[in-house]
Design a protein around this motif. Structure first.
Motif, short mmCIF file in Angstrom:
data_model
loop_
_atom_site.label_atom_id
_atom_site.label_comp_id
_atom_site.label_asym_id
_atom_site.label_seq_id
_atom_site.Cartn_x
_atom_site.Cartn_y
_atom_site.Cartn_z
N THR A 135 0.93 -1.12 -0.07
CA THR A 135 0.10 -0.14 -0.07
C THR A 135 0.98 1.13 0.19
O THR A 135 1.99 1.01 0.43
N TYR A 136 0.31 2.29 -0.40
CA TYR A 136 1.19 3.83 -0.22
C TYR A 136 1.20 4.18 1.24
O TYR A 136 0.41 3.97 1.87
N ASP A 137 2.43 4.78 1.38
CA ASP A 137 2.40 5.43 2.70
C ASP A 137 2.34 6.96 2.54
O ASP A 137 3.51 7.50 2.43
N HIS A 138 1.20 7.27 2.38
CA HIS A 138 0.89 8.64 2.14
C HIS A 138 0.11 9.12 3.45
O HIS A 138 -0.85 8.33 3.81
N LEU A 139 -0.19 10.57 3.51
CA LEU A 139 -1.20 10.92 4.43
C LEU A 139 -2.56 11.27 3.43
O LEU A 139 -3.79 11.52 3.89
N SER A 140 -2.28 11.41 2.01
CA SER A 140 -3.28 11.70 1.23
C SER A 140 -2.51 11.27 -0.26
O SER A 140 -1.36 11.65 -0.16
N LEU A 148 4.77 0.84 -0.36
CA LEU A 148 5.30 1.26 -1.68
C LEU A 148 4.81 2.49 -2.24
O LEU A 148 4.05 2.67 -2.83
N VAL A 149 5.38 3.63 -1.52
CA VAL A 149 6.77 3.38 -0.77
C VAL A 149 6.59 4.37 0.40
O VAL A 149 5.92 5.32 0.33
N THR A 150 7.34 4.10 1.52
CA THR A 150 7.65 5.00 2.68
C THR A 150 8.59 6.07 2.24
O THR A 150 9.53 5.68 1.59
N SER A 151 8.56 7.36 2.86
CA SER A 151 9.52 8.23 2.62
C SER A 151 9.87 9.26 3.73
O SER A 151 9.10 9.25 4.77
#
Length: 300
Positions: free
Chosen positions: A36-41, A72-75
């Motif tokens: 899964t994407y690692d975003h806040l939005s 996919l991916v953390t930053s």
């Protein structure tokens, strides 16, 4: 190396209203991994539901048994290595050692300034990434870490008992530039690409294949530079951002043709987005599931 087929499930569904069912279905369909994407939005989903990556993966770990899971991916955009390490060790434990950390330098999206910081320049993102990855590597492999850098500090950060996977959970490093490639070569168990973003609007599928070929060549050079065999790294293509966009999901034959061209370059894992109606990732669910079963068998 056998080409693996994985999926990415965006965290847009309430867990008990479709979220859990998708992760269980991903395992039942035989995908190698679900990310899964690692975003806040994210982009066009900004004004709709969007849940946190690590809690979602924790829930997915309890709902599945065999499926590998990951970001996919953390930053560094809204993460700190010290707190992230603690959460990853816990997640790796809950999953029984099924976690892969996809990690990249981050971009200029919504979560790049959500904590109130000014947008980082490409150089600033690369500088932070260059500290973030080695520090996280140490935090996940050593019981206690102290570190003072230009951007991050750790003071006697304790991470006992460490990861279930030894010496730590694998890193899949997203990179295209020289500094990122060197980080992937030194710290990665896998490398991630979405293709060449400059080709997304006006490029051709053939140009995209050649661009990825060039990226793999640069990754190989970075590995050679530190005495590492580039074949040790898995090479992951996250689809949906090449000029063909969603056309590979139109049929099993279209996907097999698409995947075969990238497999010939050395790509070892292809990740397709779980369909989301009325979005950039809209696709026929029945065809998607057929690809998961039939295309994966053909590609093997």
């Amino acid at each position: 190396m056998e080409l693996r087929l994985s999926t990415v499930i965006l965290p847009v569904d309430r867990w008990h209203e479709g979220g859990r069912a998708k992760w269980r279905a991903a395992e039942e369909l035989g995908f190698h991994s679900a990310y899964t994407y690692d975003h806040l939005s994210w982009r066009t989903f900004r004004d709709g539901p969007w849940f946190g990556a690590l809690p979602t993966l924790t829930a997915a770990a309890t709902a599945t048994e065999r499926l590998r899971l990951g970001t996919l991916v953390t930053s560094p955009n809204f993460r700190h290595p010290v707190t992230l390490a603690k959460e990853l060790i816990s997640l790796d434990d809950v999953s029984g050692g099924r976690i892969t950390l996809g990690i990249g330098a981050g971009g200029t999206g919504f979560d790049a300034t959500a904590l109130g910081q000014e947008p980082w320049t490409p150089r600033e993102r690369a500088d932070r990434f260059g500290e973030f990855v080695p520090l996280l590597d140490r935090l996940l492999t050593e019981d206690a870490v102290s570190w003072t850098g230009d951007h991050y500090t750790a003071v006697e950060a304790r991470n006992i008992p460490g990861c279930v996977q030894r010496p730590r959970l694998p890193f899949a490093v997203a990179a295209t530039g020289p500094r990122g490639m060197r980080l992937a070569a030194r710290h990665g168990q896998a490398w991630v690409t979405t293709g060449d973003p400059k080709l997304y609007e006006t490029g051709t599928p053939e140009q995209s294949v050649q661009a990825v070929r060039g990226q793999i060549d640069r990754l190989t050079d970075a590995c050679t530079g530190i005495g590492r065999d580039a074949d040790e790294l898995d090479k992951i293509l996250l689809t949906g951002f090449t000029p063909d966009r969603t056309s590979p999901l139109e049929s099993v034959d279209a996907f097999v043709d698409f995947a075969g061209r990238y497999a010939a370059l050395g790509i070892t894992e292809i990740v397709i987005h779980w369909p989301i109606p009325d979005s950039d990732f809209a696709a026929d669910q029945a065809v998607f599931e057929k690809i998961a079963v039939e295309a994966a068998a053909q590609l093997r």
